[in-house]
Write a protein that holds these residues in place. Structure first.
Motif, PDB file in Angstrom:
ATOM      1  N   LEU A 403      13.183   4.297   9.092  1.00 39.36           N
ATOM      2  CA  LEU A 403      11.807   3.883   8.345  1.00 39.36           C
ATOM      3  C   LEU A 403      11.021   2.938   9.626  1.00 39.36           C
ATOM      4  CD1 LEU A 403       9.555   3.811   6.214  1.00 39.36           C
ATOM      5  CD2 LEU A 403      10.703   2.060   5.289  1.00 39.36           C
ATOM      6  N   LEU A 404      11.808   1.791   9.818  1.00 36.44           N
ATOM      7  CA  LEU A 404      11.128   0.793  10.674  1.00 36.44           C
ATOM      8  C   LEU A 404      10.618   1.292  12.096  1.00 36.44           C
ATOM      9  CD1 LEU A 404      13.501  -2.316  10.346  1.00 36.44           C
ATOM     10  CD2 LEU A 404      11.089  -1.988   9.602  1.00 36.44           C
ATOM     11  N   HIS A 405      11.351   2.540  12.516  1.00 32.78           N
ATOM     12  CA  HIS A 405      10.893   3.008  13.932  1.00 32.78           C
ATOM     13  C   HIS A 405       9.955   4.125  13.586  1.00 32.78           C
ATOM     14  CE1 HIS A 405      14.544   0.819  14.979  1.00 32.78           C
ATOM     15  NE2 HIS A 405      14.206   0.644  16.166  1.00 32.78           N
ATOM     16  N   SER A 406       9.507   4.295  12.503  1.00 31.78           N
ATOM     17  CA  SER A 406       8.671   5.478  12.192  1.00 31.78           C
ATOM     18  C   SER A 406       7.187   4.970  12.235  1.00 31.78           C
ATOM     19  CB  SER A 406       8.758   6.017  10.842  1.00 31.78           C
ATOM     20  OG  SER A 406       9.929   6.616  10.648  1.00 31.78           O
ATOM     21  N   TYR A 407       7.297   3.350  12.480  1.00 35.20           N
ATOM     22  CA  TYR A 407       5.623   2.914  12.539  1.00 35.20           C
ATOM     23  C   TYR A 407       5.571   1.921  13.652  1.00 35.20           C
ATOM     24  CZ  TYR A 407       5.058   5.187   7.981  1.00 35.20           C
ATOM     25  OH  TYR A 407       4.891   6.124   6.916  1.00 35.20           O
ATOM     26  N   PRO A 408       4.487   1.700  14.190  1.00 39.81           N
ATOM     27  CA  PRO A 408       4.577   0.483  15.444  1.00 39.81           C
ATOM     28  C   PRO A 408       4.833  -0.844  14.453  1.00 39.81           C
ATOM     29  CG  PRO A 408       2.581   1.722  15.483  1.00 39.81           C
ATOM     30  CD  PRO A 408       3.316   2.175  14.220  1.00 39.81           C
ATOM     31  N   ASP A 409       5.285  -1.730  15.140  1.00 39.16           N
ATOM     32  CA  ASP A 409       5.647  -3.262  14.766  1.00 39.16           C
ATOM     33  C   ASP A 409       4.489  -3.993  13.898  1.00 39.16           C
ATOM     34  OD1 ASP A 409       8.353  -2.883  15.466  1.00 39.16           O
ATOM     35  OD2 ASP A 409       8.015  -4.109  17.303  1.00 39.16           O
ATOM     36  N   ASN A 410       3.148  -3.619  14.474  1.00 39.18           N
ATOM     37  CA  ASN A 410       2.224  -4.530  13.762  1.00 39.18           C
ATOM     38  C   ASN A 410       1.585  -3.641  12.478  1.00 39.18           C
ATOM     39  OD1 ASN A 410       1.354  -2.445  15.379  1.00 39.18           O
ATOM     40  ND2 ASN A 410      -0.092  -3.644  16.516  1.00 39.18           N
ATOM     41  N   VAL A 411       2.246  -2.385  12.371  1.00 40.01           N
ATOM     42  CA  VAL A 411       2.053  -1.853  11.207  1.00 40.01           C
ATOM     43  C   VAL A 411       2.910  -2.328  10.136  1.00 40.01           C
ATOM     44  CG1 VAL A 411       2.048   0.734   9.880  1.00 40.01           C
ATOM     45  CG2 VAL A 411       0.766   0.367  12.017  1.00 40.01           C
ATOM     46  N   ASN A 412       4.236  -2.258  10.477  1.00 41.56           N
ATOM     47  CA  ASN A 412       5.463  -2.602   9.402  1.00 41.56           C
ATOM     48  C   ASN A 412       5.107  -4.030   9.142  1.00 41.56           C
ATOM     49  OD1 ASN A 412       7.045  -0.329   9.986  1.00 41.56           O
ATOM     50  ND2 ASN A 412       7.970  -0.988  11.537  1.00 41.56           N
ATOM     51  N   GLU A 413       4.456  -4.928   9.833  1.00 36.92           N
ATOM     52  CA  GLU A 413       4.376  -6.451   9.511  1.00 36.92           C
ATOM     53  C   GLU A 413       3.517  -6.500   8.181  1.00 36.92           C
ATOM     54  OE1 GLU A 413       4.900  -8.161  13.867  1.00 36.92           O
ATOM     55  OE2 GLU A 413       2.818  -8.130  12.980  1.00 36.92           O
ATOM     56  N   VAL A 414       2.771  -5.751   7.943  1.00 38.09           N
ATOM     57  CA  VAL A 414       1.715  -5.744   6.695  1.00 38.09           C
ATOM     58  C   VAL A 414       2.008  -4.594   5.741  1.00 38.09           C
ATOM     59  CG1 VAL A 414      -0.168  -6.911   7.835  1.00 38.09           C
ATOM     60  CG2 VAL A 414       0.070  -4.391   7.858  1.00 38.09           C
ATOM     61  N   ALA A 415       3.121  -3.838   5.686  1.00 37.90           N
ATOM     62  CA  ALA A 415       3.499  -2.808   4.953  1.00 37.90           C
ATOM     63  C   ALA A 415       3.687  -3.495   3.457  1.00 37.90           C
ATOM     64  CB  ALA A 415       4.741  -2.135   5.247  1.00 37.90           C
ATOM     65  N   PHE A 416       3.148  -2.844   2.450  1.00 34.62           N
ATOM     66  CA  PHE A 416       3.358  -3.356   1.025  1.00 34.62           C
ATOM     67  C   PHE A 416       4.497  -3.016   0.680  1.00 34.62           C
ATOM     68  CE2 PHE A 416       2.181  -3.651  -3.439  1.00 34.62           C
ATOM     69  CZ  PHE A 416       1.486  -4.783  -3.457  1.00 34.62           C
ATOM     70  N   ASN A 417       5.551  -3.979   0.472  1.00 37.44           N
ATOM     71  CA  ASN A 417       6.861  -3.825  -0.077  1.00 37.44           C
ATOM     72  C   ASN A 417       7.183  -4.120  -1.482  1.00 37.44           C
ATOM     73  OD1 ASN A 417       7.624  -3.025   2.624  1.00 37.44           O
ATOM     74  ND2 ASN A 417       8.215  -5.070   3.097  1.00 37.44           N
ATOM     75  N   LEU A 418       7.488  -3.013  -2.354  1.00 38.34           N
ATOM     76  CA  LEU A 418       7.668  -2.960  -3.943  1.00 38.34           C
ATOM     77  C   LEU A 418       8.967  -2.319  -4.354  1.00 38.34           C
ATOM     78  CD1 LEU A 418       5.527  -0.514  -5.612  1.00 38.34           C
ATOM     79  CD2 LEU A 418       5.716  -0.336  -3.269  1.00 38.34           C
ATOM     80  N   LEU A 419       9.397  -2.917  -5.323  1.00 46.03           N
ATOM     81  CA  LEU A 419      10.480  -2.564  -5.903  1.00 46.03           C
ATOM     82  C   LEU A 419      10.210  -1.926  -7.300  1.00 46.03           C
ATOM     83  CD1 LEU A 419      13.161  -5.073  -4.713  1.00 46.03           C
ATOM     84  CD2 LEU A 419      12.941  -2.600  -3.832  1.00 46.03           C
ATOM     85  N   GLY A 420       9.241  -2.477  -7.804  1.00 49.42           N
ATOM     86  CA  GLY A 420       8.758  -1.840  -9.336  1.00 49.42           C
ATOM     87  C   GLY A 420       7.221  -1.803  -9.178  1.00 49.42           C
ATOM     88  N   SER A 421       6.728  -1.254 -10.040  1.00 47.84           N
ATOM     89  CA  SER A 421       5.351  -1.030 -10.562  1.00 47.84           C
ATOM     90  C   SER A 421       4.943  -0.421 -11.650  1.00 47.84           C
ATOM     91  CB  SER A 421       4.395  -0.227  -9.209  1.00 47.84           C
ATOM     92  OG  SER A 421       5.006   1.003  -9.588  1.00 47.84           O
ATOM     93  N   HIS A 422       3.580  -0.380 -12.095  1.00 44.09           N
ATOM     94  CA  HIS A 422       3.365   0.145 -13.348  1.00 44.09           C
ATOM     95  C   HIS A 422       3.594   1.744 -13.317  1.00 44.09           C
ATOM     96  CE1 HIS A 422       0.300   1.260 -10.520  1.00 44.09           C
ATOM     97  NE2 HIS A 422      -0.419   2.322 -11.281  1.00 44.09           N
TER      98      HIS A 422
END
Length: 577
Positions: A403-422
């Motif tokens: 996953l980390l190598h699927s995107y540029p670093d500057n994209v990874n840095e602002v990815a919205f990381n969630l474990l639960g939601s509505h």
């Protein structure tokens, strides 16, 4: 070397501008097949005595999954343009890989090499810097707090005395959020993501009736302005949820379509397959999934497009919101999102644009559409290992590395990381009430590249199954809250803020993942943190921590050099190396 597995392309996640001067380059090879990779690079116009002037730079092995090794390097071409290739070695052979294929000797003609034509500043992916240091808190307004009973909807139920249902109401509102901002500040939250607040019939509000009006059960626009002001005074950003893929059944243009059919002036606002309009057994118009009450909007229609772009502008201009979360974003045409970004960023360049996409999202993350997407691949990797117990630590690490190598670093840095939601069962429910497993998931979530989000109530141990079970009323009785879990999250957020390597400044790579123990490092130029997580039910001993002196872990434990570290079942440690 297995040539079929060697891959690079001079675009997207394999070659990109990290900033105005710096290029990041990646190469993929078969796992354990290559000993070293060296970048060969130079300016295409730099020749002396008919010889191309090039440089060489070792590439780092930045991760491996079950099939591939990933090699990465960072360069600053002096004139912002570059031709380049890769020199690969194993025990028995060496070769040069370029755009024209493989060579046993380094090519002399620069046209044989990969090309990065020019690093144009306007092409650099730029998301708002503030997002990198933001910890989000998702609020489902109808269920967070009832602060003004005078605006309760008809048939409102006593707070928390009945289980949530798809059609019941408890009266959550903006005043309730204002009343409980201290709870968020104490936790360390500096961003709120609200699910839809616009006028709608349902309790979830994803069936918009009017995009320019707040639902009366939440309050009026003046109260919303007070909420924004109160949040901003505390350093809390506010992100709203936009449902542009579809409207609600009672959206005025759709009601006109139902009434007037082919004669409706709004017939091209929707995707009608046949007349007369039918809602059962299947709608005769495109919808979200097959929900007849959520007709899909035709965002290619100029009138629809202009209307929705004005909606995007209005809430930024009038209320100074800080972000838009875009529902079902992958089902809307790319051109709409390009125009949306241009429209709202002209008003507020630092606005955060977050798309709801559950799968590979590179087409939306090239700087012309979204700043980030909801990182569900990270979510599923952690849940599949810790909660569902369907994958090993090795597989989880493989998926996260890929996953980390699927995107540029500057994209990874602002990815919205969630474990639960509505949209998902609550963490504690998925983990079968194993709070120790939930803590381990939070540990990884908060140290993983990106911006983490907590779903309201998860921080105090609320439980609940899939929708509507995950939408219970927030528990405000302190005696019924899990204060230990709250304190744990408060500490993680504090560590993230006080240690640069813990957060987005630190590079992330796995050291090992086997026998139930995960080791990974977060590094900056001034700090290296080693994370140790035991996801097994047995005591584990970790050897060779590379310590030269006694140190104190981030949790206050003394760690001695040249001795094995013992991890209790489902234990964890963070060591500063």
């Amino acid at each position: 070397m297995q040539k079929e597995a060697i891959y690079h392309r001079p675009k997207n996640n394999f070659a990109y501008a990290y900033d105005e001067r710096t290029l990041h380059l990646r190469l993929k090879t078969k796992k354990d097949d290559t000993l070293s990779v060296t970048l060969i690079y130079g300016d295409p116009y730099d020749w002396k005595d008919n010889v191309w002037q090039y440089h060489k730079q070792k590439m780092l092995l930045t991760g491996s999954d079950d099939l591939f090794d990933y090699w990465t390097t960072s360069v600053e071409p002096p004139y912002r343009r570059m031709r380049y290739g890769f020199y690969l070695e194993d025990e028995s052979e060496s070769l040069v890989y370029t755009e024209k294929g493989f060579f046993t000797e380094q090519p002399l003609d620069t046209n044989d090499y990969f090309s990065f034509p020019f690093l144009n500043e306007i092409d650099v992916f730029k998301a708002p810097d503030w997002v990198k240091d933001t910890v989000w808190y998702q609020i489902f307004p109808e269920r967070f707090a009832n602060g003004d009973s005078s605006i309760d909807p008809k048939g409102v139920l006593p707070w928390g005395e009945y289980p949530p249902a798809r059609d019941n109401f408890f009266g959550g509102d903006f005043q309730g959020v204002i009343d409980h901002l201290d709870h968020l500040t104490e936790l360390g939250i500096n961003g709120i993501y609200f699910t839809p607040i616009f006028k709608a019939k349902s309790n979830h509000k994803y069936d918009t009736i009017d995009y320019l009006e707040i639902d009366p059960q939440f309050g009026d626009k003046e109260t919303f302005k007070q909420l924004i002001k109160a949040c901003h005074e505390r350093g809390i950003k506010v992100m709203l949820d936009a449902v542009f893929n579809h409207s609600g059944y009672y959206f005025e243009p759709f009601q006109d379509l139902l009434k007037n059919g082919e004669d409706s002036k709004y017939k091209d606002w929707f995707h009608v397959r046949s007349f007369p309009i039918e809602t059962k057994p299947l709608p005769s118009y495109d919808t979200f999934a097959f929900e007849a009450s959520m007709p899909k909007l035709n965002t290619e229609n100029p009138e629809v497009k202009e209307y929705l772009l004005q909606v995007g502008k209005y809430w930024v201009e009038e209320f100074d919101i800080d972000g838009w979360r875009l529902d079902v974003a992958n089902e809307i045409d790319h051109q709409f999102w390009r125009d949306f970004r241009r429209t709202v960023k002209q008003i507020k360049p630092e606005l955060y644009i977050l798309g709801e996409i559950w799968h590979d999202s590179m087409p939306w993350l090239q700087g012309d559409q979204f700043d980030a997407v909801m990182n569900y691949p990270m979510t599923s990797a952690l849940l599949d290992h810790f909660a569902h117990e369907t994958i090993s630590v090795e597989t989880m690490a493989d998926r996260l590395t890929s996953l980390l190598h699927s995107y540029p670093d500057n994209v990874n840095e602002v990815a919205f990381n969630l474990l639960g939601s509505h949209d998902t069962p609550r963490m504690l429910t998925l983990a079968n009430d194993r709070k120790d497993l939930v803590k381990l998931m939070y540990m990884l979530q908060f140290s993983f590249p990106g911006t983490p989000c907590i779903y309201y109530g998860d921080e105090i141990g609320m439980k609940g199954g899939a929708d509507p079970g995950c939408r219970e009323c927030m528990i405000w009785d302190k005696t019924e809250q899990d204060t230990e879990l709250f304190d744990f999250l408060e500490e993680l957020i504090s560590l993230r803020k006080s240690h640069s390597a813990f957060g987005n400044s630190g590079s992330f790579h796995f050291v090992s993942a086997k026998d139930g123990v995960i080791q990974y490092k977060k590094e900056t130029t001034t700090e290296t943190l080693l994370f140790l997580i035991n996801s097994s039910e047995v005591i584990q001993s970790v050897e060779d921590l590379s310590l030269s002196n006694e140190t104190t872990s981030l949790f206050g434990n003394k760690i001695k050099p040249n001795t094995a570290l013992t991890l209790e079942p489902f234990g964890y440690e963070i060591i500063s190396l």
